[in-house]
Write a protein that holds these residues in place. Structure first.
Motif, short mmCIF file in Angstrom:
data_model
loop_
_atom_site.label_atom_id
_atom_site.label_comp_id
_atom_site.label_asym_id
_atom_site.label_seq_id
_atom_site.Cartn_x
_atom_site.Cartn_y
_atom_site.Cartn_z
N LEU A 96 17.00 12.43 16.70
CA LEU A 96 17.32 13.58 15.84
C LEU A 96 16.08 14.17 15.19
N GLU A 97 14.91 13.76 15.62
CA GLU A 97 13.68 14.21 14.98
C GLU A 97 13.56 15.72 14.98
N ASP A 98 13.99 16.39 16.04
CA ASP A 98 13.86 17.85 16.13
C ASP A 98 14.96 18.57 15.36
N ARG A 99 15.92 17.83 14.85
CA ARG A 99 17.02 18.42 14.07
C ARG A 99 17.01 17.79 12.69
N ARG A 100 16.12 18.26 11.86
CA ARG A 100 15.85 17.61 10.60
C ARG A 100 17.06 17.60 9.67
N LEU A 101 17.80 18.71 9.62
CA LEU A 101 18.96 18.76 8.74
C LEU A 101 20.00 17.72 9.17
N SER A 103 19.43 15.06 10.92
CA SER A 103 18.84 13.74 10.70
C SER A 103 19.02 13.30 9.25
N ASP A 104 18.84 14.25 8.32
CA ASP A 104 19.01 13.91 6.90
C ASP A 104 20.46 13.54 6.60
N LEU A 105 21.40 14.28 7.18
CA LEU A 105 22.82 13.98 6.96
C LEU A 105 23.20 12.62 7.57
N VAL A 106 22.64 12.33 8.74
CA VAL A 106 22.91 11.03 9.36
C VAL A 106 22.33 9.90 8.50
N PHE A 107 21.20 10.17 7.87
CA PHE A 107 20.61 9.17 6.97
C PHE A 107 21.59 8.81 5.85
N LEU A 108 22.27 9.84 5.32
CA LEU A 108 23.26 9.58 4.27
C LEU A 108 24.43 8.76 4.81
N VAL A 109 24.80 9.00 6.06
CA VAL A 109 25.87 8.20 6.67
C VAL A 109 25.42 6.75 6.81
N VAL A 110 24.18 6.55 7.24
CA VAL A 110 23.64 5.19 7.35
C VAL A 110 23.64 4.51 5.99
N ILE A 111 23.25 5.26 4.96
CA ILE A 111 23.24 4.70 3.60
C ILE A 111 24.64 4.30 3.18
N ALA A 112 25.62 5.14 3.45
CA ALA A 112 27.00 4.84 3.08
C ALA A 112 27.49 3.59 3.80
N LEU A 113 27.23 3.49 5.10
CA LEU A 113 27.68 2.32 5.86
C LEU A 113 26.94 1.06 5.43
N SER A 134 15.22 0.46 8.17
CA SER A 134 14.76 0.85 9.51
C SER A 134 14.90 2.35 9.73
N TYR A 135 16.02 2.94 9.26
CA TYR A 135 16.15 4.39 9.40
C TYR A 135 15.10 5.08 8.54
N PHE A 136 14.87 4.52 7.35
CA PHE A 136 13.84 5.06 6.47
C PHE A 136 12.49 5.11 7.18
N MET A 137 12.10 3.98 7.81
CA MET A 137 10.81 3.93 8.50
C MET A 137 10.79 4.81 9.74
N GLY A 138 11.93 4.87 10.45
CA GLY A 138 11.99 5.71 11.64
C GLY A 138 11.83 7.18 11.30
N ALA A 139 12.51 7.62 10.22
CA ALA A 139 12.40 9.02 9.81
C ALA A 139 11.02 9.32 9.22
N TYR A 140 10.40 8.29 8.64
CA TYR A 140 9.10 8.49 8.00
C TYR A 140 7.98 8.58 9.05
N PHE A 141 8.00 7.66 10.04
CA PHE A 141 6.93 7.63 11.04
C PHE A 141 7.22 8.51 12.25
N ARG A 142 8.47 8.86 12.48
CA ARG A 142 8.87 9.80 13.53
C ARG A 142 8.38 9.39 14.92
N PRO A 143 8.75 8.24 15.41
CA PRO A 143 8.37 7.88 16.78
C PRO A 143 9.16 8.73 17.77
N SER A 144 8.57 8.99 18.94
CA SER A 144 9.28 9.73 19.98
C SER A 144 10.20 8.79 20.75
N LEU A 145 11.12 9.36 21.51
CA LEU A 145 12.04 8.54 22.30
C LEU A 145 11.28 7.67 23.30
#
Length: 677
Positions: A96-101, A103-113, A134-145
């Motif tokens: 979801l790196e290219d879809r930042r909005l 990605s941010d919403l999915v982060f909230l879902v991860v936080i809720a779960l 892990s999602y925090f670090m993934g979104a922060y460092f932005r590795p490619s697929l």
């Protein structure tokens, strides 16, 4: 200068069972080994993306503090499931790196779960922490697929190394922990004796001295509760007889605790002779024999009571020392481990469950932190979300959350200030910076259970050193870090007070209800003629409930609180401490068969007082009490223990809601009053 043995005694007295030392060592060693292995892979096999190193370090930390399952096999399963969750959410973040909005919403879902996963117990908590970080670090460092296979090296190495460190290099061993906790009990008893010796030498005890002795008493209680948790008990929780080695050890521990508290209580009324305290410390049998004769000659005087209490403490301390020696020689081989037969409780998936209410709070706070954090920085807003998420961890009320938010903010500010200076001084010298960072990591997790602000302080220093070594350290970056942290802390505090607020008084009411219920159970058991281990187990339950009361009341007495008076909170806690102490006296002194009519009347009166006080909850913490007037009455502590215990419990309960300046206290109120200041 400390000798090796003196330093070990000091360390055990301040770190019972060396649990903090072991946790800090595990986290630090896991980080070092994981980083070394990843660096070796980087240099010898294949280049790794930065995200692999970041995940390896973060999951090394989570593996050391979040995995709390009992048994190595259960811990390994939890780590492996956490690793799977980590790889899954990092993959989602990369996709979801290219879809930042989105990605941010999915982060909230991860936080809720991740937050809701806590309803599944320790395993759910650990997996949730793995997923969130892990999602925090993934979104922060932005590795490619395409980098994901290499990124996976970080979580895999961290999980495997963490398990080896926990299971092989620094394993859990309840027998070793029991021995160390007993040594800690002895160390804290020694601290009490040293303080009494100093007071006996000067011949005067002031209010500051009383407060220090109460603090030493509380610290002793903490380590006694820890030691009791390591003694294997039958499934019912009550030993069958004193011939059981575990039962014998439990009795020695109980006696040592009670004797130490009694020595403090009677010393408030009449200080012991210095020579007697010195004889107890040195275990001087000849000198102690002299005082045994003296105690009999002055048995009806207050000084005689103090002498008898110190002699009892000396004997109990020697019994405890003997138990420690036996443990050092045999490793408590005669005590058999008890298998964990506890059945999992049914999970409540409604908002009546405080864990699910907390999950909603965490998600809303993270959303607020994300929104305001994005306004401050599109690249560093993750820090705000991290702060909002973590201020809810291990909190029971909105007061707890506010205290933790303040601690995190202050720790960050001061840590960055010191870290900036250090990073500037050792700029370009990784040979110095890396060891300093390792020491700071160790100190951060050594003090985690003591002070969250201190942990945050050292972690902030580590981040400054890392920024300095990677060449990105700037004043603007550090100011941004502080700003995002404050945003997260404020968001967490605001949600804690506005959404499903768990009032501090509500948490205190619940803790008090458990305490009163435990006291009621002890009084009822005595009324039924029960004795021995059953009463001791009930009194220990009151001890544990008292600890919960002190934890729940802590936010009320904090220095930042503007609606309560810390002195008033301490005064009320002193009443509960006094009642808890006399409950142990009562449990030790009560004998079967059934008690007489006079004692039954006292029990009925205490039960009535308990019922009335319990119905009013935490209101007792907001009652203005006039200073107690001292009296010349004498408490015959070593005689008529059951009757005296019942009388003093009633006196303490009456102190919760005083009706007049002079209350109808039971005879011999002097100690209870002097204990309350």
């Amino acid at each position: 200068m400390f000798s090796g043995f003196q330093f070990r005694d000091w360390l055990l007295a301040n770190d019972p069972a060396l649990s903090r030392l072991r946790m800090a060592s595990r986290v630090t060693l896991t980080i070092i080994l994981s980083f070394a292995i990843l660096f070796a892979i980087q240099m010898l096999i294949v280049p790794l993306p930065t995200a692999a190193f970041g995940l390896g370090i973060v999951l090394s930390i989570e593996g050391g503090i979040a995995v709390r399952d009992k048994g190595n096999s259960r811990q390994l399963v939890t780590r492996l499931l956490g690793c799977v969750a980590s790889l899954a959410v990092v993959g989602i973040a990369a996709g979801l790196e290219d879809r930042r909005l989105l990605s941010d919403l999915v982060f909230l879902v991860v936080i809720a779960l991740a937050s809701a996963g806590r309803v599944f117990g320790p395993r759910g908590f650990a997996i949730g922490m793995f997923a969130f970080t892990s999602y925090f670090m993934g979104a922060y460092f932005r590795p490619s697929l395409g980098q994901l296979p290499y990124v996976a090296a970080g979580p895999v190495v961290a999980v495997l190394v963490g398990h080896v460190v926990r299971a092989v290099l620094l394993p859990d061993d309840w027998r070793r922990d029991l021995l160390r906790s007993l040594e800690s009990v002895r160390g804290r008893i020694n601290q009490i004796l040293f303080k009494l010796a100093a007071l006996a030498g000067c011949g005067h005890i002031g209010e500051a001295d009383r407060q220090e002795l109460r603090q030493l008493e509380d610290r002793l209680k903490e380590v006694v509760l820890m030691a009791e948790s390591f003694i294997p008990r039958p499934p019912a929780g009550v030993f069958d007889g004193a011939s059981n080695p575990a039962a014998e050890l439990a009795i020695r521990l109980f006696d040592a605790h009670l004797a130490a508290e009694s020595a403090i209580v009677v010393s408030f009324q009449s200080l012991p002779p210095f020579a007697l305290v010195h004889a107890v410390i040195e275990a001087d049998k000849a000198e102690l024999a002299t005082y045994e004769e003296m105690a009999e000659a002055i048995k009806d005087e207050p000084q005689g009571e103090t002498v008898r209490a110190l002699l009892w403490l000396g004997e109990s301390r020697q019994q405890l020392t003997q138990a420690i020696g036996e443990g050092q020689a045999s490793g408590f081989a005669g005590i058999d481990a008890v298998k964990d037969t506890a059945q999992p409780e049914k999970i409540d998936f409604s908002f009546a469950n405080p864990l699910l209410r907390s999950a909603l709070q965490i998600t809303l706070a993270s959303a607020l932190a994300m929104g305001f954090g994005l306004l401050l920085s599109r690249e560093r807003w993750f820090w705000a979300v991290l702060a909002a998420f973590l201020v809810f961890t291990n909190t029971n009320s909105r007061g707890d959350t506010a205290m933790k938010a303040l601690s995190r903010s202050l720790g960050t500010v001061f840590g960055i200030a010191i870290g900036l200076v250090l990073a500037t001084l050792i700029s370009g010298q990784p040979v110095i910076a890396i060891p300093v960072a390792a020491v700071c990591i160790f100190l951060a997790f050594y003090f985690l259970q003591v002070s969250y602000a201190t942990m945050t302080f050292f972690i902030s220093i580590v981040l400054c050193l890392v920024y300095g070594m990677t060449g990105v350290l700037t004043l603007d970056l550090l100011q941004l870090r502080i700003g995002e942290t404050v945003i997260g802390a404020v968001a967490g505090t605001a949600v804690a007070f506005l959404v499903f607020p768990a009032r501090t008084r509500g948490a205190l009411d619940a803790a008090l209800a458990r305490w009163f219920q435990a006291l009621d159970g002890l009084l009822a058991a005595i009324g039924e003629g029960k004795s021995g281990f059953e009463l001791i187990a009930l009194s220990q339950k009151i001890d544990a409930c008292y600890r919960d009361v002190t934890v729940a009341a802590k936010p009320l007495g904090s220095s930042w609180s503007v609606v309560t008076r810390p002195g008033q909170i301490r005064q009320t806690l002193a009443v509960f401490l006094s009642c808890t102490y006399w409950s142990r006296i009562l449990a030790k002194s009560s004998k079967a068969p059934a008690v007489g009519d006079d004692l039954k009347k006292l029990i009925a009166a205490d039960l009535a007082l308990t019922k009335d006080a319990a119905a009013q909850g935490s209101a007792c913490f907001f009652i203005e009490r006039r200073a107690s007037r001292t009296t010349g009455r004498h408490l015959p502590l070593s005689r008529d223990g059951a009757r005296l215990g019942l009388e003093m419990i009633g006196s303490a309960l009456e102190r919760l809601y005083p009706q007049a300046d002079i209350l109808p206290f039971a005879p011999g109120e002097a100690i209870a009053r002097s204990k309350q200041g």
